[in-house]
Write a protein that holds these residues in place. Structure first.
Motif, PDB file in Angstrom:
ATOM      1  N   LEU A 298       3.527  -1.832   4.059  1.00 37.88           N
ATOM      2  CA  LEU A 298       3.162  -0.428   3.917  1.00 37.88           C
ATOM      3  C   LEU A 298       4.383   0.359   3.463  1.00 37.88           C
ATOM      4  O   LEU A 298       5.433   0.296   4.095  1.00 37.88           O
ATOM      5  CB  LEU A 298       2.659   0.128   5.254  1.00 37.88           C
ATOM      6  CG  LEU A 298       1.610  -0.713   5.980  1.00 37.88           C
ATOM      7  CD1 LEU A 298       1.201  -0.027   7.279  1.00 37.88           C
ATOM      8  CD2 LEU A 298       0.387  -0.944   5.107  1.00 37.88           C
ATOM      9  N   LEU A 299       4.230   1.088   2.365  1.00 39.28           N
ATOM     10  CA  LEU A 299       5.323   1.933   1.903  1.00 39.28           C
ATOM     11  C   LEU A 299       5.392   3.166   2.792  1.00 39.28           C
ATOM     12  O   LEU A 299       4.421   3.909   2.903  1.00 39.28           O
ATOM     13  CB  LEU A 299       5.100   2.362   0.452  1.00 39.28           C
ATOM     14  CG  LEU A 299       5.218   1.272  -0.603  1.00 39.28           C
ATOM     15  CD1 LEU A 299       5.032   1.865  -1.984  1.00 39.28           C
ATOM     16  CD2 LEU A 299       6.568   0.575  -0.524  1.00 39.28           C
ATOM     17  N   LYS A 300       6.525   3.375   3.428  1.00 36.12           N
ATOM     18  CA  LYS A 300       6.664   4.483   4.370  1.00 36.12           C
ATOM     19  C   LYS A 300       7.524   5.589   3.786  1.00 36.12           C
ATOM     20  O   LYS A 300       8.533   5.329   3.147  1.00 36.12           O
ATOM     21  CB  LYS A 300       7.283   3.985   5.685  1.00 36.12           C
ATOM     22  CG  LYS A 300       6.431   2.960   6.395  1.00 36.12           C
ATOM     23  CD  LYS A 300       7.081   2.521   7.689  1.00 36.12           C
ATOM     24  CE  LYS A 300       6.222   1.488   8.410  1.00 36.12           C
ATOM     25  NZ  LYS A 300       6.834   1.056   9.682  1.00 36.12           N
TER      26      LYS A 300
ATOM     27  N   LYS B  33      -5.053  14.038  13.500  1.00 34.31           N
ATOM     28  CA  LYS B  33      -4.486  13.336  12.344  1.00 34.31           C
ATOM     29  C   LYS B  33      -3.136  12.716  12.659  1.00 34.31           C
ATOM     30  O   LYS B  33      -2.768  11.686  12.091  1.00 34.31           O
ATOM     31  CB  LYS B  33      -4.330  14.314  11.169  1.00 34.31           C
ATOM     32  CG  LYS B  33      -5.626  14.821  10.593  1.00 34.31           C
ATOM     33  CD  LYS B  33      -5.386  15.888   9.560  1.00 34.31           C
ATOM     34  CE  LYS B  33      -4.845  15.314   8.271  1.00 34.31           C
ATOM     35  NZ  LYS B  33      -5.895  14.593   7.505  1.00 34.31           N
ATOM     36  N   THR B  34      -2.370  13.350  13.540  1.00 30.33           N
ATOM     37  CA  THR B  34      -1.027  12.868  13.837  1.00 30.33           C
ATOM     38  C   THR B  34      -0.992  11.846  14.965  1.00 30.33           C
ATOM     39  O   THR B  34       0.054  11.286  15.260  1.00 30.33           O
ATOM     40  CB  THR B  34      -0.092  14.045  14.191  1.00 30.33           C
ATOM     41  OG1 THR B  34      -0.574  14.679  15.378  1.00 30.33           O
ATOM     42  CG2 THR B  34      -0.045  15.058  13.053  1.00 30.33           C
TER      43      THR B  34
ATOM     44  N   THR C 103      -1.709   9.419   9.121  1.00 28.37           N
ATOM     45  CA  THR C 103      -3.015   8.876   9.490  1.00 28.37           C
ATOM     46  C   THR C 103      -3.293   7.524   8.849  1.00 28.37           C
ATOM     47  O   THR C 103      -3.645   6.560   9.525  1.00 28.37           O
ATOM     48  CB  THR C 103      -4.133   9.862   9.107  1.00 28.37           C
ATOM     49  OG1 THR C 103      -3.779  11.164   9.542  1.00 28.37           O
ATOM     50  CG2 THR C 103      -5.449   9.442   9.741  1.00 28.37           C
ATOM     51  N   GLU C 104      -3.147   7.449   7.526  1.00 26.57           N
ATOM     52  CA  GLU C 104      -3.443   6.205   6.827  1.00 26.57           C
ATOM     53  C   GLU C 104      -2.495   5.089   7.251  1.00 26.57           C
ATOM     54  O   GLU C 104      -2.902   3.942   7.439  1.00 26.57           O
ATOM     55  CB  GLU C 104      -3.358   6.412   5.306  1.00 26.57           C
ATOM     56  CG  GLU C 104      -4.427   7.325   4.743  1.00 26.57           C
ATOM     57  CD  GLU C 104      -3.951   8.758   4.645  1.00 26.57           C
ATOM     58  OE1 GLU C 104      -3.177   9.195   5.536  1.00 26.57           O
ATOM     59  OE2 GLU C 104      -4.351   9.448   3.690  1.00 26.57           O
ATOM     60  N   GLU C 105      -1.231   5.447   7.420  1.00 29.38           N
ATOM     61  CA  GLU C 105      -0.254   4.443   7.839  1.00 29.38           C
ATOM     62  C   GLU C 105      -0.606   3.877   9.213  1.00 29.38           C
ATOM     63  O   GLU C 105      -0.527   2.660   9.436  1.00 29.38           O
ATOM     64  CB  GLU C 105       1.145   5.060   7.873  1.00 29.38           C
ATOM     65  CG  GLU C 105       2.226   4.068   8.259  1.00 29.38           C
ATOM     66  CD  GLU C 105       3.595   4.713   8.327  1.00 29.38           C
ATOM     67  OE1 GLU C 105       4.356   4.346   9.237  1.00 29.38           O
ATOM     68  OE2 GLU C 105       3.891   5.573   7.477  1.00 29.38           O
ATOM     69  N   LYS C 106      -1.012   4.732  10.134  1.00 26.77           N
ATOM     70  CA  LYS C 106      -1.384   4.278  11.476  1.00 26.77           C
ATOM     71  C   LYS C 106      -2.609   3.369  11.403  1.00 26.77           C
ATOM     72  O   LYS C 106      -2.659   2.311  12.058  1.00 26.77           O
ATOM     73  CB  LYS C 106      -1.677   5.489  12.371  1.00 26.77           C
ATOM     74  CG  LYS C 106      -2.146   5.145  13.784  1.00 26.77           C
ATOM     75  CD  LYS C 106      -1.042   4.533  14.611  1.00 26.77           C
ATOM     76  CE  LYS C 106      -1.495   4.243  16.049  1.00 26.77           C
ATOM     77  NZ  LYS C 106      -1.853   5.470  16.797  1.00 26.77           N
TER      78      LYS C 106
ATOM     79  N   LEU D 217       0.833  -1.200   0.000  1.00 25.34           N
ATOM     80  CA  LEU D 217       0.000   0.000   0.000  1.00 25.34           C
ATOM     81  C   LEU D 217       0.867   1.249   0.000  1.00 25.34           C
ATOM     82  O   LEU D 217       1.892   1.308   0.677  1.00 25.34           O
ATOM     83  CB  LEU D 217      -0.902   0.031   1.236  1.00 25.34           C
ATOM     84  CG  LEU D 217      -1.671  -1.237   1.607  1.00 25.34           C
ATOM     85  CD1 LEU D 217      -2.604  -0.947   2.771  1.00 25.34           C
ATOM     86  CD2 LEU D 217      -2.440  -1.789   0.422  1.00 25.34           C
ATOM     87  N   ALA D 218       0.440   2.253  -0.745  1.00 24.86           N
ATOM     88  CA  ALA D 218       1.082   3.565  -0.715  1.00 24.86           C
ATOM     89  C   ALA D 218       0.010   4.592  -0.396  1.00 24.86           C
ATOM     90  O   ALA D 218      -1.118   4.511  -0.899  1.00 24.86           O
ATOM     91  CB  ALA D 218       1.739   3.886  -2.053  1.00 24.86           C
ATOM     92  N   PHE D 219       0.367   5.561   0.433  1.00 23.93           N
ATOM     93  CA  PHE D 219      -0.615   6.514   0.932  1.00 23.93           C
ATOM     94  C   PHE D 219      -0.304   7.936   0.500  1.00 23.93           C
ATOM     95  O   PHE D 219       0.855   8.318   0.360  1.00 23.93           O
ATOM     96  CB  PHE D 219      -0.653   6.494   2.466  1.00 23.93           C
ATOM     97  CG  PHE D 219      -0.680   5.121   3.047  1.00 23.93           C
ATOM     98  CD1 PHE D 219      -1.800   4.322   2.901  1.00 23.93           C
ATOM     99  CD2 PHE D 219       0.407   4.610   3.728  1.00 23.93           C
ATOM    100  CE1 PHE D 219      -1.832   3.056   3.427  1.00 23.93           C
ATOM    101  CE2 PHE D 219       0.390   3.343   4.261  1.00 23.93           C
ATOM    102  CZ  PHE D 219      -0.739   2.555   4.111  1.00 23.93           C
ATOM    103  N   GLU D 220      -1.357   8.711   0.346  1.00 28.10           N
ATOM    104  CA  GLU D 220      -1.197  10.145   0.121  1.00 28.10           C
ATOM    105  C   GLU D 220      -0.725  10.817   1.397  1.00 28.10           C
ATOM    106  O   GLU D 220       0.173  11.645   1.394  1.00 28.10           O
ATOM    107  CB  GLU D 220      -2.532  10.743  -0.320  1.00 28.10           C
ATOM    108  CG  GLU D 220      -2.532  12.252  -0.424  1.00 28.10           C
ATOM    109  CD  GLU D 220      -3.891  12.790  -0.770  1.00 28.10           C
ATOM    110  OE1 GLU D 220      -3.987  13.989  -1.028  1.00 28.10           O
ATOM    111  OE2 GLU D 220      -4.860  12.018  -0.771  1.00 28.10           O
TER     112      GLU D 220
END
Length: 235
Positions: free
Chosen positions: A69-71, A185-186, A46-49, A39-42
């Motif tokens: 997860l791509l970090k 969000k953080t 938030t999405e990663e968590k 997965l890659a996130f914008e």
């Protein structure tokens, strides 16, 4: 305006040998799995968590799936479409020897991406690549965990869709705060959402009655990804 694609960045890893599948699983401390999802996130936090906590929950089907997860580095704040899109292709497709059934997913929002139809068409032409769009934002997917939006009137739904920011919170975030009391969000409190992930999937499916490639109105296609990752409950 989207940033220009850096050609040096695109080609910097061409000569790196792709990592073997068993090497990937050893790093993940897992046994062999049938599928890899990358997965890659914008967003950068938030999405990663959310997906990290989902991966570690008893709802994730870890018997069949390995989720990577791509970090981005903490100082990497570039979420322009071609940056995230290139990151997914470069760090996943070029670095791992994928099987045909493995899947690469982009998690993106309509409130920042203006060229979604082009992104979707590009992904359709690339093997293994998929897009999960939320309209207007990832927080709308979170809201579906805790609220049946069909209970809102027409005016409220329009405000959700416009998602205007008031001071430092957008409208969807403010609706989340009304229900759970806070939202950061953080520092996402996943316990407010993950226990209701099945409700979110059901509600998102209802909003996707037209079976669009991405939601033109309120909606989130993250449910399509979750349906593949979710552990099937047995009697």
């Amino acid at each position: 305006m989207a940033t220009e694609i850096n050609l040096q960045q695109l080609t910097s890893k061409i000569f790196v040998m792709p990592r073997e599948r068993d090497e990937f699983f050893r790093e993940s401390n897992t046994t062999e799995r049938e599928k890899i999802f990358v997965l890659a996130f914008e967003g950068n936090i938030t999405e990663e968590k959310y997906f990290s906590e989902f991966k570690n929950s008893n709802k994730f089907n870890d018997e069949l799936i390995c989720l990577h997860l791509l970090k981005r580095r903490s100082d990497d704040t570039n979420s322009a479409p071609n940056h995230v899109f290139d990151k997914l292709k470069r760090e996943a497709k070029d670095e791992f020897n994928f099987k045909n059934g493995d899947e690469l997913w982009m998690i993106i929002d309509t409130d920042r991406w203006k060229n979604i139809p082009k992104i979707i068409e590009t992904c359709k032409g690339l093997e293994n690549m998929f897009v999960a769009v939320s309209n207007p934002c990832f927080e709308f997917w979170l809201l579906l965990h805790i609220k049946d939006i069909q209970e809102y009137n027409k005016e409220e739904l329009e405000l959700l869709f416009k998602n205007k920011k008031i001071r430092n919170k957008n409208y969807v975030e403010r609706k989340i705060i009304e229900i759970v009391g806070s939202y950061n969000k953080t520092n996402l409190k996943t316990d407010d959402f993950l226990p209701n992930i099945d409700a979110a999937v059901s509600r998102a499916k209802i909003l996707d009655q037209a079976h669009e490639e991405y939601p033109a109105k309120l909606g989130s296609h993250i449910y399509k990804l979750i349906a593949k990752l979710r552990k099937v409950e047995t009697e």
